[in-house]
Design a protein around this motif. Structure first.
Motif, PDB file in Angstrom:
ATOM      1  N   THR A 159     -14.897 -28.497  15.682  1.00  0.00           N
ATOM      2  CA  THR A 159     -14.624 -29.701  14.888  1.00  0.00           C
ATOM      3  C   THR A 159     -15.743 -29.886  13.880  1.00  0.00           C
ATOM      4  O   THR A 159     -16.439 -30.895  13.875  1.00  0.00           O
ATOM      5  CB  THR A 159     -14.486 -30.933  15.799  1.00  0.00           C
ATOM      6  OG1 THR A 159     -15.628 -31.002  16.672  1.00  0.00           O
ATOM      7  CG2 THR A 159     -13.210 -30.865  16.634  1.00  0.00           C
ATOM      8  N   CYS A 160     -15.909 -28.911  13.022  1.00  0.00           N
ATOM      9  CA  CYS A 160     -16.994 -28.881  12.038  1.00  0.00           C
ATOM     10  C   CYS A 160     -16.397 -28.973  10.640  1.00  0.00           C
ATOM     11  O   CYS A 160     -15.512 -28.190  10.289  1.00  0.00           O
ATOM     12  CB  CYS A 160     -17.787 -27.594  12.213  1.00  0.00           C
ATOM     13  SG  CYS A 160     -19.032 -27.298  10.971  1.00  0.00           S
ATOM     14  N   GLY A 161     -16.897 -29.914   9.847  1.00  0.00           N
ATOM     15  CA  GLY A 161     -16.395 -30.096   8.497  1.00  0.00           C
ATOM     16  C   GLY A 161     -16.955 -29.094   7.513  1.00  0.00           C
ATOM     17  O   GLY A 161     -17.454 -28.021   7.894  1.00  0.00           O
ATOM     18  N   SER A 162     -16.934 -29.424   6.248  1.00  0.00           N
ATOM     19  CA  SER A 162     -17.291 -28.503   5.170  1.00  0.00           C
ATOM     20  C   SER A 162     -18.723 -28.723   4.688  1.00  0.00           C
ATOM     21  O   SER A 162     -19.311 -29.787   4.879  1.00  0.00           O
ATOM     22  CB  SER A 162     -16.331 -28.689   3.995  1.00  0.00           C
ATOM     23  OG  SER A 162     -15.003 -28.456   4.389  1.00  0.00           O
ATOM     24  N   GLY A 163     -19.273 -27.685   4.051  1.00  0.00           N
ATOM     25  CA  GLY A 163     -20.530 -27.824   3.340  1.00  0.00           C
ATOM     26  C   GLY A 163     -21.770 -27.808   4.195  1.00  0.00           C
ATOM     27  O   GLY A 163     -22.846 -28.208   3.738  1.00  0.00           O
ATOM     28  N   ASN A 164     -21.667 -27.355   5.446  1.00  0.00           N
ATOM     29  CA  ASN A 164     -22.851 -27.270   6.304  1.00  0.00           C
ATOM     30  C   ASN A 164     -23.587 -25.957   6.050  1.00  0.00           C
ATOM     31  O   ASN A 164     -22.971 -24.902   5.886  1.00  0.00           O
ATOM     32  CB  ASN A 164     -22.432 -27.389   7.764  1.00  0.00           C
ATOM     33  CG  ASN A 164     -21.840 -28.750   8.064  1.00  0.00           C
ATOM     34  OD1 ASN A 164     -22.529 -29.754   8.046  1.00  0.00           O
ATOM     35  ND2 ASN A 164     -20.531 -28.785   8.326  1.00  0.00           N
ATOM     36  N   VAL A 165     -24.925 -26.031   6.032  1.00  0.00           N
ATOM     37  CA  VAL A 165     -25.751 -24.891   5.632  1.00  0.00           C
ATOM     38  C   VAL A 165     -26.859 -24.670   6.660  1.00  0.00           C
ATOM     39  O   VAL A 165     -27.554 -25.610   7.067  1.00  0.00           O
ATOM     40  CB  VAL A 165     -26.392 -25.132   4.248  1.00  0.00           C
ATOM     41  CG1 VAL A 165     -27.334 -23.988   3.872  1.00  0.00           C
ATOM     42  CG2 VAL A 165     -25.314 -25.306   3.181  1.00  0.00           C
ATOM     43  N   PHE A 166     -27.039 -23.410   7.060  1.00  0.00           N
ATOM     44  CA  PHE A 166     -28.210 -22.963   7.807  1.00  0.00           C
ATOM     45  C   PHE A 166     -29.026 -22.077   6.876  1.00  0.00           C
ATOM     46  O   PHE A 166     -28.519 -21.080   6.365  1.00  0.00           O
ATOM     47  CB  PHE A 166     -27.804 -22.159   9.039  1.00  0.00           C
ATOM     48  CG  PHE A 166     -27.038 -22.943  10.067  1.00  0.00           C
ATOM     49  CD1 PHE A 166     -27.698 -23.580  11.107  1.00  0.00           C
ATOM     50  CD2 PHE A 166     -25.653 -23.041   9.994  1.00  0.00           C
ATOM     51  CE1 PHE A 166     -26.995 -24.298  12.064  1.00  0.00           C
ATOM     52  CE2 PHE A 166     -24.946 -23.753  10.942  1.00  0.00           C
ATOM     53  CZ  PHE A 166     -25.617 -24.381  11.979  1.00  0.00           C
ATOM     54  N   ASP A 167     -30.273 -22.431   6.675  1.00  0.00           N
ATOM     55  CA  ASP A 167     -31.117 -21.699   5.724  1.00  0.00           C
ATOM     56  C   ASP A 167     -32.479 -21.431   6.373  1.00  0.00           C
ATOM     57  O   ASP A 167     -33.158 -22.361   6.821  1.00  0.00           O
ATOM     58  CB  ASP A 167     -31.298 -22.527   4.450  1.00  0.00           C
ATOM     59  CG  ASP A 167     -31.938 -21.746   3.304  1.00  0.00           C
ATOM     60  OD1 ASP A 167     -32.343 -20.582   3.518  1.00  0.00           O
ATOM     61  OD2 ASP A 167     -32.033 -22.309   2.200  1.00  0.00           O
ATOM     62  N   ALA A 183     -13.283 -21.299  15.938  1.00  0.00           N
ATOM     63  CA  ALA A 183     -12.214 -22.261  15.663  1.00  0.00           C
ATOM     64  C   ALA A 183     -10.990 -21.819  16.451  1.00  0.00           C
ATOM     65  O   ALA A 183     -10.822 -20.645  16.766  1.00  0.00           O
ATOM     66  CB  ALA A 183     -11.896 -22.315  14.176  1.00  0.00           C
ATOM     67  N   LYS A 184     -10.145 -22.773  16.798  1.00  0.00           N
ATOM     68  CA  LYS A 184      -8.925 -22.431  17.511  1.00  0.00           C
ATOM     69  C   LYS A 184      -7.754 -23.213  16.927  1.00  0.00           C
ATOM     70  O   LYS A 184      -7.948 -24.146  16.141  1.00  0.00           O
ATOM     71  CB  LYS A 184      -9.068 -22.684  19.010  1.00  0.00           C
ATOM     72  CG  LYS A 184      -9.375 -24.113  19.396  1.00  0.00           C
ATOM     73  CD  LYS A 184      -9.558 -24.229  20.912  1.00  0.00           C
ATOM     74  CE  LYS A 184      -9.867 -25.649  21.335  1.00  0.00           C
ATOM     75  NZ  LYS A 184     -10.033 -25.770  22.790  1.00  0.00           N
ATOM     76  N   GLU A 185      -6.556 -22.848  17.308  1.00  0.00           N
ATOM     77  CA  GLU A 185      -5.352 -23.440  16.705  1.00  0.00           C
ATOM     78  C   GLU A 185      -5.375 -24.961  16.800  1.00  0.00           C
ATOM     79  O   GLU A 185      -4.996 -25.665  15.863  1.00  0.00           O
ATOM     80  CB  GLU A 185      -4.107 -22.876  17.377  1.00  0.00           C
ATOM     81  CG  GLU A 185      -2.808 -23.328  16.715  1.00  0.00           C
ATOM     82  CD  GLU A 185      -1.598 -22.627  17.285  1.00  0.00           C
ATOM     83  OE1 GLU A 185      -0.477 -22.959  16.862  1.00  0.00           O
ATOM     84  OE2 GLU A 185      -1.765 -21.750  18.151  1.00  0.00           O
ATOM     85  N   ALA A 186      -5.754 -25.476  17.932  1.00  0.00           N
ATOM     86  CA  ALA A 186      -5.964 -26.927  18.078  1.00  0.00           C
ATOM     87  C   ALA A 186      -7.451 -27.119  18.366  1.00  0.00           C
ATOM     88  O   ALA A 186      -7.964 -26.537  19.311  1.00  0.00           O
ATOM     89  CB  ALA A 186      -5.126 -27.486  19.214  1.00  0.00           C
ATOM     90  N   PRO A 187      -8.151 -27.871  17.557  1.00  0.00           N
ATOM     91  CA  PRO A 187      -7.718 -28.837  16.554  1.00  0.00           C
ATOM     92  C   PRO A 187      -7.584 -28.282  15.133  1.00  0.00           C
ATOM     93  O   PRO A 187      -7.374 -29.064  14.212  1.00  0.00           O
ATOM     94  CB  PRO A 187      -8.849 -29.860  16.596  1.00  0.00           C
ATOM     95  CG  PRO A 187     -10.052 -29.046  16.906  1.00  0.00           C
ATOM     96  CD  PRO A 187      -9.585 -27.973  17.840  1.00  0.00           C
ATOM     97  N   GLY A 188      -7.704 -26.986  14.921  1.00  0.00           N
ATOM     98  CA  GLY A 188      -7.493 -26.423  13.597  1.00  0.00           C
ATOM     99  C   GLY A 188      -8.738 -25.812  12.996  1.00  0.00           C
ATOM    100  O   GLY A 188      -9.820 -25.828  13.587  1.00  0.00           O
ATOM    101  N   ALA A 189      -8.576 -25.264  11.800  1.00  0.00           N
ATOM    102  CA  ALA A 189      -9.657 -24.545  11.134  1.00  0.00           C
ATOM    103  C   ALA A 189     -10.844 -25.462  10.854  1.00  0.00           C
ATOM    104  O   ALA A 189     -10.688 -26.650  10.583  1.00  0.00           O
ATOM    105  CB  ALA A 189      -9.149 -23.949   9.828  1.00  0.00           C
ATOM    106  N   ILE A 190     -12.040 -24.885  10.913  1.00  0.00           N
ATOM    107  CA  ILE A 190     -13.246 -25.610  10.534  1.00  0.00           C
ATOM    108  C   ILE A 190     -13.496 -25.415   9.040  1.00  0.00           C
ATOM    109  O   ILE A 190     -12.831 -24.615   8.382  1.00  0.00           O
ATOM    110  CB  ILE A 190     -14.472 -25.142  11.346  1.00  0.00           C
ATOM    111  CG1 ILE A 190     -14.811 -23.676  11.031  1.00  0.00           C
ATOM    112  CG2 ILE A 190     -14.238 -25.333  12.834  1.00  0.00           C
ATOM    113  CD1 ILE A 190     -16.130 -23.191  11.633  1.00  0.00           C
TER     114      ILE A 190
END
Length: 200
Positions: A159-167, A183-190
């Motif tokens: 359940t991870c959204g967009s724009g996260n960065v490891f640097d 990621a898995k089918e439920a709850p869907g793509a990260i």
């Protein structure tokens, strides 16, 4: 003032400095989603200059809910803090627009730092943690003793959204992955995760 009290009192743009030493806790430290800084005015948690600061959760039992730190707020900056011995994730990073810098996660019973939702009511990609930066951190020797299958160094999964960065991060000697983006089918793509200048 106690550290946990300071977390609820610090204003946007303010800094909590922790003196050197080991701070022991038997339950998670939770920064909820109403406790936020703002753009350009982060709420900062920092080791005092030259100090070694350890948050130790060894009094927690192993449990899926026994995190070390839950950061569900937005616009926080954690700097130079070590987190160890949590009963689950060392830090669950569930808010948005946070910076976790020069922190170390180790000997936790699940992933050292995981980017995922905290509240199960956040059911859509748009409500999941976004635009966090994990900068020059290390995560090592995390191991779930029961199965030795789940403790990653870092994770941005499920359940991870967009724009996260490891640097500039290091991940080593963990019982599962260096980085887990499952990621898995439920709850869907990260959302898209960027990993750059890192070593596993």
């Amino acid at each position: 003032m106690k550290f946990t009290d300071a977390l609820s009192k610090v204003s946007a743009g303010g800094t909590i400095y922790l003196l050197g030493g080991t701070y022991s806790y038997s339950s998670p430290i939770i920064i909820d989603d109403t406790n936020n800084g703002s753009s350009g005015k982060y709420k900062t948690v920092s080791a005092a200059p030259g100090a070694t600061v350890v948050l130790d959760f060894s009094s927690e039992s192993t449990s899926n809910s026994n995190y070390g730190v839950v950061l569900d707020g937005d616009y926080w900056h954690w700097y130079g803090i070590k987190i160890q011995n949590a009963g689950d994730n060392g830090m669950l990073l569930a808010g948005n627009n946070n910076i976790i810098e020069l922190c170390e996660f180790y000997n936790n019973q699940d992933t050292g730092l995981q980017i995922s939702r905290y509240k199960s009511s956040n059911t859509t990609l748009a409500s999941w943690p976004t635009s966090n930066i994990v900068l020059n951190c290390s995560s090592h020797d995390n191991c779930d003793d029961a199965t030795m299958e789940n403790a990653d160094g870092f994770a941005a999964k499920l359940t991870c959204g967009s724009g996260n960065v490891f640097d500039g991060c290091y991940s080593y000697n963990n019982s599962d992955d260096g980085w887990d983006l499952y990621a898995k089918e439920a709850p869907g793509a990260i959302g898209v995760v960027t990993i750059q200048n890192c070593i596993a």
